[in-house]
Design a protein around this motif. Structure first.
Motif, PDB file in Angstrom:
ATOM      1  N   GLY A  36      28.201  51.446  40.289  1.00  0.00           N
ATOM      2  CA  GLY A  36      28.588  52.826  40.598  1.00  0.00           C
ATOM      3  C   GLY A  36      29.435  52.918  41.857  1.00  0.00           C
ATOM      4  N   GLN A  37      29.043  52.153  42.892  1.00  0.00           N
ATOM      5  CA  GLN A  37      29.817  52.166  44.133  1.00  0.00           C
ATOM      6  C   GLN A  37      31.218  51.601  43.906  1.00  0.00           C
ATOM      7  OE1 GLN A  37      27.082  49.869  46.549  1.00  0.00           O
ATOM      8  NE2 GLN A  37      26.440  51.720  47.703  1.00  0.00           N
ATOM      9  N   ARG A  38      31.309  50.551  43.109  1.00  0.00           N
ATOM     10  CA  ARG A  38      32.618  49.943  42.866  1.00  0.00           C
ATOM     11  C   ARG A  38      33.533  50.919  42.122  1.00  0.00           C
ATOM     12  NH1 ARG A  38      34.899  44.996  43.096  1.00  0.00           N
ATOM     13  NH2 ARG A  38      32.936  44.033  43.763  1.00  0.00           N
ATOM     14  N   ARG A  39      32.974  51.601  41.100  1.00  0.00           N
ATOM     15  CA  ARG A  39      33.789  52.563  40.348  1.00  0.00           C
ATOM     16  C   ARG A  39      34.289  53.675  41.256  1.00  0.00           C
ATOM     17  NH1 ARG A  39      29.863  51.824  36.310  1.00  0.00           N
ATOM     18  NH2 ARG A  39      28.789  53.729  37.002  1.00  0.00           N
ATOM     19  N   LEU A  40      33.415  54.182  42.117  1.00  0.00           N
ATOM     20  CA  LEU A  40      33.818  55.272  43.007  1.00  0.00           C
ATOM     21  C   LEU A  40      34.869  54.811  44.005  1.00  0.00           C
ATOM     22  CD1 LEU A  40      31.476  57.941  44.484  1.00  0.00           C
ATOM     23  CD2 LEU A  40      33.205  56.878  45.941  1.00  0.00           C
ATOM     24  N   LEU A  41      34.691  53.627  44.580  1.00  0.00           N
ATOM     25  CA  LEU A  41      35.655  53.127  45.567  1.00  0.00           C
ATOM     26  C   LEU A  41      36.992  52.791  44.919  1.00  0.00           C
ATOM     27  CD1 LEU A  41      33.280  50.907  47.732  1.00  0.00           C
ATOM     28  CD2 LEU A  41      34.436  53.007  48.462  1.00  0.00           C
ATOM     29  N   LEU A  42      36.968  52.273  43.690  1.00  0.00           N
ATOM     30  CA  LEU A  42      38.218  51.987  42.988  1.00  0.00           C
ATOM     31  C   LEU A  42      38.992  53.281  42.735  1.00  0.00           C
ATOM     32  CD1 LEU A  42      37.162  49.243  40.416  1.00  0.00           C
ATOM     33  CD2 LEU A  42      38.951  49.044  42.166  1.00  0.00           C
ATOM     34  N   ALA A  43      38.262  54.324  42.312  1.00  0.00           N
ATOM     35  CA  ALA A  43      38.933  55.603  42.068  1.00  0.00           C
ATOM     36  C   ALA A  43      39.520  56.158  43.357  1.00  0.00           C
ATOM     37  CB  ALA A  43      37.934  56.593  41.464  1.00  0.00           C
ATOM     38  N   ARG A  44      38.778  55.977  44.433  1.00  0.00           N
ATOM     39  CA  ARG A  44      39.274  56.482  45.725  1.00  0.00           C
ATOM     40  C   ARG A  44      40.479  55.677  46.200  1.00  0.00           C
ATOM     41  NH1 ARG A  44      34.712  57.233  50.213  1.00  0.00           N
ATOM     42  NH2 ARG A  44      33.898  58.521  48.502  1.00  0.00           N
ATOM     43  N   ALA A  45      40.459  54.382  46.010  1.00  0.00           N
ATOM     44  CA  ALA A  45      41.556  53.530  46.462  1.00  0.00           C
ATOM     45  C   ALA A  45      42.837  53.773  45.671  1.00  0.00           C
ATOM     46  CB  ALA A  45      41.150  52.061  46.350  1.00  0.00           C
ATOM     47  N   ARG A  46      42.698  54.214  44.411  1.00  0.00           N
ATOM     48  CA  ARG A  46      43.865  54.427  43.565  1.00  0.00           C
ATOM     49  C   ARG A  46      44.374  55.869  43.617  1.00  0.00           C
ATOM     50  NH1 ARG A  46      40.814  51.209  38.740  1.00  0.00           N
ATOM     51  NH2 ARG A  46      41.569  49.110  39.218  1.00  0.00           N
ATOM     52  N   ARG A  47      43.683  56.729  44.350  1.00  0.00           N
ATOM     53  CA  ARG A  47      44.026  58.147  44.363  1.00  0.00           C
ATOM     54  C   ARG A  47      45.323  58.380  45.137  1.00  0.00           C
ATOM     55  NH1 ARG A  47      39.294  61.275  46.632  1.00  0.00           N
ATOM     56  NH2 ARG A  47      38.293  60.389  44.782  1.00  0.00           N
ATOM     57  N   ALA A  48      46.356  58.790  44.414  1.00  0.00           N
ATOM     58  CA  ALA A  48      47.672  58.981  45.046  1.00  0.00           C
ATOM     59  C   ALA A  48      47.673  60.174  45.985  1.00  0.00           C
ATOM     60  CB  ALA A  48      48.745  59.158  43.966  1.00  0.00           C
ATOM     61  N   SER A  49      46.860  61.187  45.674  1.00  0.00           N
ATOM     62  CA  SER A  49      46.864  62.401  46.501  1.00  0.00           C
ATOM     63  C   SER A  49      45.733  62.423  47.514  1.00  0.00           C
ATOM     64  CB  SER A  49      46.747  63.640  45.592  1.00  0.00           C
ATOM     65  OG  SER A  49      45.528  63.598  44.853  1.00  0.00           O
ATOM     66  N   GLY A  50      44.980  61.324  47.601  1.00  0.00           N
ATOM     67  CA  GLY A  50      43.876  61.298  48.551  1.00  0.00           C
ATOM     68  C   GLY A  50      44.345  61.137  49.986  1.00  0.00           C
ATOM     69  N   GLU A  51      43.478  61.453  50.925  1.00  0.00           N
ATOM     70  CA  GLU A  51      43.822  61.278  52.339  1.00  0.00           C
ATOM     71  C   GLU A  51      43.935  59.782  52.643  1.00  0.00           C
ATOM     72  OE1 GLU A  51      41.936  63.394  55.381  1.00  0.00           O
ATOM     73  OE2 GLU A  51      41.619  65.211  54.206  1.00  0.00           O
ATOM     74  N   HIS A  52      44.907  59.438  53.466  1.00  0.00           N
ATOM     75  CA  HIS A  52      45.192  58.028  53.749  1.00  0.00           C
ATOM     76  C   HIS A  52      43.966  57.316  54.313  1.00  0.00           C
ATOM     77  CE1 HIS A  52      47.372  54.451  54.953  1.00  0.00           C
ATOM     78  NE2 HIS A  52      46.888  54.590  56.176  1.00  0.00           N
ATOM     79  N   ARG A  53      43.225  57.985  55.178  1.00  0.00           N
ATOM     80  CA  ARG A  53      42.073  57.322  55.811  1.00  0.00           C
ATOM     81  C   ARG A  53      41.008  56.970  54.776  1.00  0.00           C
ATOM     82  NH1 ARG A  53      39.787  62.631  59.051  1.00  0.00           N
ATOM     83  NH2 ARG A  53      39.299  63.864  57.194  1.00  0.00           N
TER      84      ARG A  53
END
Length: 396
Positions: A36-53
């Motif tokens: 679950g943690q890996r899926r969430l972090l992968l989605a966050r890392a690939r998010r083009a509109s997410g905050e850079h930090r």
């Protein structure tokens, strides 16, 4: 450099190019991810509109979980080694919550709470009551007065504005109101509100009962601009209206508004008075559906042309199915025709530019027809319960 850690198609997580995996063992914090943690972090890392930090921290943790060393992660992401150590440690100690920013204490309070309270209390007083010759407080005035009274050695107007904003205080603004002085205010107002709700003396109105809200708009000026107005232009330039004008006199606009049918009947006259108002009543009451109605209730204020029992008797003598209902004194805000007049003022009379009185009268009549073509009843929600709450609040 961050692109080197971008997720690759078919891979479980971002990987470093040419990293030395064995160096990761030198860190005392070993990152192990659940599915679950890996899926969430992968989605966050690939998010083009997410905050850079957030993207950066997710990629650090994913790379650490794949065994990359701190130095290799830092090189690949273009950050310092300390940054990688920080978020590796935070994740190991607190999980995903550790990747959030911690609350910052901010700058220490410069002014004690007692000072803020006293300035707000000062803002809640009328300046004249405190011996200051001002009609209303401004933030610079409050800052100067607080210093003069010794509440604080010195404070800026912007700081005072920030304090007042915290409690939505705006002492530089004012709103006019008038105390209800009619001894029968509650009874008279309640009757009108009942009619708006299609109730009279506790009984619902029938299909052949109508409620008319009527009044006059006196002193409507016919003014022509000395130079023609120019329309709005591309690029944000608004319509331009010449400030200077020529006066061509005034007229009165009388209107009867059917509350439930949203239909306006009006006419222009040189001035207000009994005769112009009687002409308006005659126009309405001799046309359908009012001529054959069972009852027509006329809601009016206390203007001279329809004031008191004599005006009510004059109406019922001329039209036995008509009943005049007077609003309380100073309660024109309960007269729905005033809403229509505000629409006329906003849409036709502002800004005004009329060649003469005839032109003004023609435009008023044309607007009336246009309004009737598309009008719907006003969404009137003020009822007896709201009236009672208002009257209970006033003594306090």
């Amino acid at each position: 450099m961050i692109s080197e850690l971008a997720p690759r198609v078919g891979m479980g997580s971002p990987r470093l190019i040419g990293d030395n995996v064995s160096m990761a063992m030198s860190s005392p914090y070993l990152v192990v991810l659940s599915d679950g943690q890996r899926r969430l972090l992968l989605a966050r890392a690939r998010r083009a509109s997410g905050e850079h930090r957030d993207v950066l921290r997710a990629r650090i943790v994913l790379a650490a979980a794949d065994g990359a060393a701190n130095a290799a992660i830092a090189r690949g992401l273009g950050v310092g080694d300390d940054t990688v150590r920080k978020w590796r440690r935070r994740f190991c100690e607190h999980g995903l919550d550790g990747l959030r920013d911690r609350p910052r204490p901010g700058r220490p309070r410069r002014f004690p709470a007692t000072v803020v309270t006293e300035v707000k209390a000062l803002a809640c007083q009328l300046p004249a009551d405190t011996g200051v010759p001002l009609a209303a407080w401004s933030c610079p005035d409050l800052a100067a007065e607080a210093a003069r009274r010794g509440i604080v050695a010195s404070v800026s107007a912007s700081t005072v504005r920030r304090w007042l904003a915290a409690d939505a205080l705006k002492p530089w603004q004012h709103r006019s109101w008038i105390f209800p002085r009619d001894p029968d205010f509650a009874f008279k107002a309640a009757r009108v509100l009942d009619l708006y709700a299609r109730v009279w003396e506790g009984e619902p109105l029938g299909e052949d009962d109508f409620v008319i809200s009527a009044d006059e708009k006196p002193g409507v000026q016919a003014r022509s601009r000395i130079h023609p107005s120019s329309p709005a232009r591309a690029g944000g330039r608004p319509m331009r209206v010449e400030s200077e004008y020529r006066r061509h006199g005034t007229l009165a606009y009388l209107a009867a508004y059917d509350v439930h049918r949203a239909h306006v009947t009006g006419h222009c006259a040189p001035t207000t008075g009994i005769e112009p108002f009687t002409a308006l009543v005659t126009t309405v009451m001799t046309s359908e559906p009012y001529a054959s109605a069972r009852r027509v209730f006329w809601v009016v204020d206390n203007g001279a042309s329809h004031r008191g029992w004599t005006a009510a008797a004059r109406l019922s003598d001329a039209f036995p199915n008509a009943t005049m209902i007077h609003l309380p004194v100073h309660a024109s805000w309960l007269n729905q025709v005033e809403i229509y007049f505000s629409v006329v003022q906003r849409k036709l009379l502002t800004p005004d530019d009329f060649a003469n009185l005839n032109n003004l009268a023609e435009r008023l009549t044309a607007f009336e027809h246009r309004y009737n073509d598309a009008a719907r009843p006003f969404d009137w929600r003020f009822n007896r319960d709201d009236l009672n709450r208002l009257l209970d609040r006033i003594p306090a």
